[in-house]
Enzyme design. Structure first.
Site, PDB file in Angstrom:
ATOM      1  N   TYR A  80       0.889  -1.217  -0.015  1.00 36.12           N
ATOM      2  CA  TYR A  80      -0.052   0.010  -0.246  1.00 36.12           C
ATOM      3  C   TYR A  80       0.904   1.328   0.298  1.00 36.12           C
ATOM      4  CZ  TYR A  80      -3.849   3.139   1.242  1.00 36.12           C
ATOM      5  OH  TYR A  80      -4.933   4.112   1.132  1.00 36.12           O
ATOM      6  N   PHE A 132      -9.410  19.206 -24.756  1.00 33.30           N
ATOM      7  CA  PHE A 132      -9.716  17.792 -24.704  1.00 33.30           C
ATOM      8  C   PHE A 132     -11.094  17.652 -23.958  1.00 33.30           C
ATOM      9  CE2 PHE A 132      -9.805  13.622 -23.623  1.00 33.30           C
ATOM     10  CZ  PHE A 132      -9.698  12.907 -24.698  1.00 33.30           C
ATOM     11  N   THR A 133     -11.850  16.752 -24.300  1.00 31.92           N
ATOM     12  CA  THR A 133     -13.370  16.728 -23.631  1.00 31.92           C
ATOM     13  C   THR A 133     -13.295  16.923 -22.164  1.00 31.92           C
ATOM     14  OG1 THR A 133     -12.912  14.162 -24.132  1.00 31.92           O
ATOM     15  CG2 THR A 133     -14.521  15.442 -25.702  1.00 31.92           C
ATOM     16  N   ASP A 223       0.085  18.796 -21.454  1.00 33.27           N
ATOM     17  CA  ASP A 223      -0.824  17.634 -21.439  1.00 33.27           C
ATOM     18  C   ASP A 223       0.160  16.713 -22.480  1.00 33.27           C
ATOM     19  OD1 ASP A 223      -2.575  15.442 -21.998  1.00 33.27           O
ATOM     20  OD2 ASP A 223      -4.183  16.510 -22.203  1.00 33.27           O
ATOM     21  N   LYS A 266      -2.313   6.148 -22.933  1.00 34.92           N
ATOM     22  CA  LYS A 266      -1.655   6.450 -23.977  1.00 34.92           C
ATOM     23  C   LYS A 266      -0.014   6.468 -23.855  1.00 34.92           C
ATOM     24  CE  LYS A 266      -5.879   8.673 -24.630  1.00 34.92           C
ATOM     25  NZ  LYS A 266      -6.468   9.974 -24.178  1.00 34.92           N
ATOM     26  N   ARG A 389     -16.187  12.208 -33.284  1.00 30.57           N
ATOM     27  CA  ARG A 389     -15.620  13.711 -32.810  1.00 30.57           C
ATOM     28  C   ARG A 389     -15.895  14.593 -33.454  1.00 30.57           C
ATOM     29  NH1 ARG A 389     -12.765  12.258 -27.847  1.00 30.57           N
ATOM     30  NH2 ARG A 389     -14.751  12.104 -27.656  1.00 30.57           N
ATOM     31  N   PHE A 455     -21.401  11.881 -24.961  1.00 29.41           N
ATOM     32  CA  PHE A 455     -21.168  11.265 -26.115  1.00 29.41           C
ATOM     33  C   PHE A 455     -20.883   9.664 -25.635  1.00 29.41           C
ATOM     34  CE2 PHE A 455     -16.585  11.250 -25.135  1.00 29.41           C
ATOM     35  CZ  PHE A 455     -16.564  12.161 -24.288  1.00 29.41           C
TER      36      PHE A 455
HETATM   37  C1  LIG Z   1      -6.918  10.779 -23.303  1.00 26.23           C
HETATM   38  C2  LIG Z   1      -6.772  11.962 -23.060  1.00 26.23           C
HETATM   39  C3  LIG Z   1      -6.791  12.760 -21.859  1.00 26.23           C
HETATM   40  C4  LIG Z   1      -7.622  11.812 -20.615  1.00 26.23           C
HETATM   41  O1  LIG Z   1      -6.830  10.760 -20.436  1.00 26.23           O
HETATM   42  P1  LIG Z   1      -7.744   9.443 -19.604  1.00 26.23           P
HETATM   43  O2  LIG Z   1      -6.632   8.231 -19.194  1.00 26.23           O
HETATM   44  O3  LIG Z   1      -8.504   8.837 -20.942  1.00 26.23           O
HETATM   45  O4  LIG Z   1      -8.724   9.741 -18.365  1.00 26.23           O
HETATM   46  C5  LIG Z   1      -6.381  13.960 -21.675  1.00 26.23           C
HETATM   47  N1  LIG Z   1      -5.749  14.532 -22.484  1.00 26.23           N
HETATM   48  C6  LIG Z   1      -5.327  13.875 -23.586  1.00 26.23           C
HETATM   49  C7  LIG Z   1      -4.899  14.666 -24.559  1.00 26.23           C
HETATM   50  C8  LIG Z   1      -5.909  12.691 -23.879  1.00 26.23           C
HETATM   51  O5  LIG Z   1      -5.602  12.271 -25.158  1.00 26.23           O
END
Ligand SMILES: *Cc1c(COP(=O)(O)O)cnc(C)c1O
Length: 482
Positions: A80, A132-133, A223, A266, A389, A455
Site C-alpha cells: 500500500y 480535450f473533452t 498535457d 496512451k 468526434r 457522447f
Molecule cells: C485521453 C486524453 C486525456 C484523458 O486521459 P484518460 O486516461 O482517458 O482519462 C487527456 N488529454 C489528452 C490529450 C488525451 O488524449
C-alpha cells in the site's frame, strides 16, 4: 524512421516487431451489426466488442504491450505504501520526462481533476491550443472557462501545415491583457492535439508560449498524453531536430513546462496517469489531493502491476522504432484513402485517421450529427468501430443550447502495434466503398442525452430507415460476404 526500401518500389510501412500473443476477432453478419447498433443506441461507445471486428475506437489503454512490459508486471511489489514498483516508476518519470516530483493518478482525467480542484476558481480562464473533452469538463465543473487559441490553419481540414497544433502567440498575449494574468491560473498546451486530428505543435511554438508565460508570470501546463508522437513528428518536420534523439526532443519539451501531466493509457501503453513537476511548491499544493481522490501517494489508484508496465513503457517511448509504428500506419491509411477520393483531415497526424464527415455527409445537417451517423454507418457495413468526434462529443452551453463542433470527424484510431497491414487495407476498402455510397447515409437524433460527457452513454436513433437501404446496397455489391 529509418526508411526501409522495397525492391519492387512499393511504399508500405513495415512492422518492426513480431506478434507472439494474439487475440481472436469476430466478424459478425451485417444483420447482427444492425442489431448491435440498435441495442447500443447508434453510439459506438456502447457496442460490445464481441460484435466488433476492428476496434478503432481509441488508442486509450489499447496499445499493444511489449514483452518487457508484461515481464515487468510479474515483479510487482504489492504494498500500500512505499512499494518498490512506485520508486521504479518515479525514476522512469525523472529519466524520461525530466521531472523529479511525481504524483500518480489512475488516469489522465484524474490529473485534470486535481489540477482543476487546485487552481480553477469561479472566473478563471485557461488559454489552450485546443480543448480535450475531459479537460474542458473538469475546468467548467470548477467554475472556470477556456479559450482556444489555434492559428487559423489549425481549423483547415485539407492542409499540409506541419504544426496545426501551434498556439497563436499574438492571441495568447491579447487574451492575457484582456482578462488579466491574475485570472489565468495556467496556460495549457496539449501535445499532438487530440480533437483536431492528432496534430502536433512545434518546439519553436512551445518556446514562444514559454516566453509569454514568463513575461506574465503564468504557469505552463503540458498535457503529455500524446507526447511521444508529437516528439516523433517534431523529429520528422522541425529542421532543428531532424538529427536529435527522441530523448532530447522529449526533454526539450518537458523542460519548458512547470507541470506535465499525462494519461498512461496512451503515453506508456499501459493504464494509469500522473502529474509531475520540478517545482516543490507546486508539488506540495497538489500532493494533498492525491490521497483524497486517487489513493496513497505511492500508487494513486493504479494497480501495482500497471505501475511496473508504465515504468517500462515510459522508457520505450524513447525507442523510435516503437513510436513510429502508429504514425507511419496512419500516414499510409490517410494517403491511400486520399488517393481514393475520401475527404480526410490532412496532413496525417497521430492517434488515428480522421474522416471529414462534414464533407462526406454534406447532405446531413449538423443538427442530425453527420459524424455520429458516419461512424454508425461504417460499423454497419464493416464491423469497424470508429469514434464520433463532432457535435455529439460537444457539450451544451451554460444555457443548455446545443453547440456545434468546428469539425465533424470520425476518428479511426490506430493503436500502437495492434493491426496488421492487411487489416488496414480492409479499412481502406470499406471506407472507400462507403464514401462512394455516401448519399445513402442519413442523420441521427438523440433519444437519451446524459447531462455531462453525453457522447459516452448517449442513445440515438436514425431519422428514417437509411440503415436498411445501406444494407440492401451492401448486399448488392458484396453478395454473401461478411
Ligand atoms: C485521453 C486524453 C486525456 C484523458 O486521459 P484518460 O486516461 O482517458 O482519462 C487527456 N488529454 C489528452 C490529450 C488525451 O488524449
Amino acid at each position: 524512421m529509418q526508411e526501409i526500401k522495397f525492391y519492387s518500389g512499393e511504399e508500405i510501412p513495415l512492422e518492426l516487431h513480431k506478434v507472439r500473443v494474439v487475440q481472436k476477432l469476430h466478424l459478425v453478419p451485417i444483420e447482427r451489426r444492425l442489431e448491435a447498433l440498435q441495442e447500443g443506441g447508434f453510439n459506438t461507445f456502447r457496442l460490445n466488442t464481441k460484435d466488433v471486428f476492428l476496434d478503432m475506437l481509441t488508442d486509450s489503454g489499447t496499445n499493444a504491450m511489449s514483452d518487457n512490459q508484461m515481464a515487468a508486471m510479474m515483479q510487482a511489489d504489492d504494498a500500500y505504501a512505499g512499494s518498490q514498483s512506485f520508486y521504479r516508476l518515479q525514476k522512469a518519470v525523472e529519466e524520461v520526462l525530466g521531472k523529479k516530483y511525481y504524483l500518480p493518478v489512475h488516469q489522465g482525467r484524474a490529473a485534470e481533476n486535481i489540477l482543476s480542484k487546485a487552481y480553477i476558481k469561479q472566473g478563471s480562464l485557461v488559454p489552450m491550443n485546443y480543448h480535450f473533452t475531459t479537460t474542458l469538463a473538469h475546468i467548467t465543473e470548477c467554475g472556470g472557462r477556456i479559450v482556444e487559441l489555434l492559428y487559423d490553419e489549425g481549423y483547415v481540414m485539407n492542409s499540409d501545415h506541419p504544426f496545426k497544433g501551434n498556439m497563436n502567440i499574438e492571441k495568447l498575449e491579447e487574451n492575457i491583457k484582456r482578462h488579466g494574468a491574475k485570472n489565468i491560473p495556467f496556460i495549457r498546451m496539449e501535445a499532438s492535439t487530440n480533437l483536431i486530428g492528432g496534430q502536433p505543435f512545434s518546439i519553436q511554438n512551445l518556446r514562444d508560449v514559454r516566453a509569454i508565460a514568463d513575461k506574465y508570470n503564468i504557469r505552463l501546463v503540458l498535457d503529455a498524453s500524446l507526447l511521444g508522437e508529437n516528439a516523433y513528428l517534431v523529429k520528422l518536420r522541425e529542421k532543428e531536430f531532424n538529427d536529435s534523439s527522441m530523448e532530447t526532443i522529449i526533454k526539450t519539451m518537458t523542460d519548458m513546462a512547470d507541470i506535465v501531466y499525462f494519461s498512461a493509457r496512451k503515453l506508456s501503453s499501459s493504464r494509469g496517469g500522473g502529474i509531475c513537476t520540478n517545482n516543490e511548491a507546486i508539488y506540495k499544493e497538489l500532493e494533498a489531493l492525491v490521497p483524497l481522490y486517487e489513493g496513497f501517494l505511492t500508487y494513486g489508484g493504479i494497480s501495482v502491476r500497471e505501475i511496473e508496465s508504465m515504468a517500462v513503457g515510459l522508457y520505450e517511448t524513447l525507442d523510435e522504432t516503437m513510436i513510429c509504428q502508429s504514425p507511419e500506419f496512419i500516414r499510409y491509411l490517410v494517403n491511400e484513402l486520399d488517393k481514393n477520393g475520401v475527404p480526410m483531415l490532412k496532413p496525417a497526424g497521430v492517434l488515428g485517421a480522421h474522416l471529414d464527415a462534414m464533407d462526406i455527409c454534406s447532405h446531413i445537417p449538423q443538427t442530425q450529427y453527420p459524424a455520429g451517423a458516419l461512424a454508425a454507418a461504417l460499423f454497419l457495413i464493416s464491423g469497424i468501430r470508429g469514434m464520433e468526434r463532432g457535435s455529439v462529443s460537444n457539450q451544451r452551453d451554460e444555457y443548455g443550447n446545443e453547440t456545434y463542433a468546428d469539425m465533424e470527424l470520425v476518428r479511426l484510431a490506430v493503436p500502437r502495434r495492434v493491426f496488421t497491414l492487411s487489416q488496414i487495407k480492409y479499412v481502406i476498402d470499406r471506407v472507400s466503398w462507403l464514401n462512394q455510397n455516401r448519399t445513402l447515409i442519413g442523420g441521427l437524433k438523440f433519444v437519451y442525452e446524459p447531462p455531462v460527457l453525453r457522447f459516452f452513454m448517449g442513445g440515438l436513433e436514425p431519422v428514417d430507415d437509411w440503415p436498411q437501404k445501406l444494407i440492401a446496397k451492401f448486399k448488392e455489391d458484396f453478395g454473401e460476404s461478411l
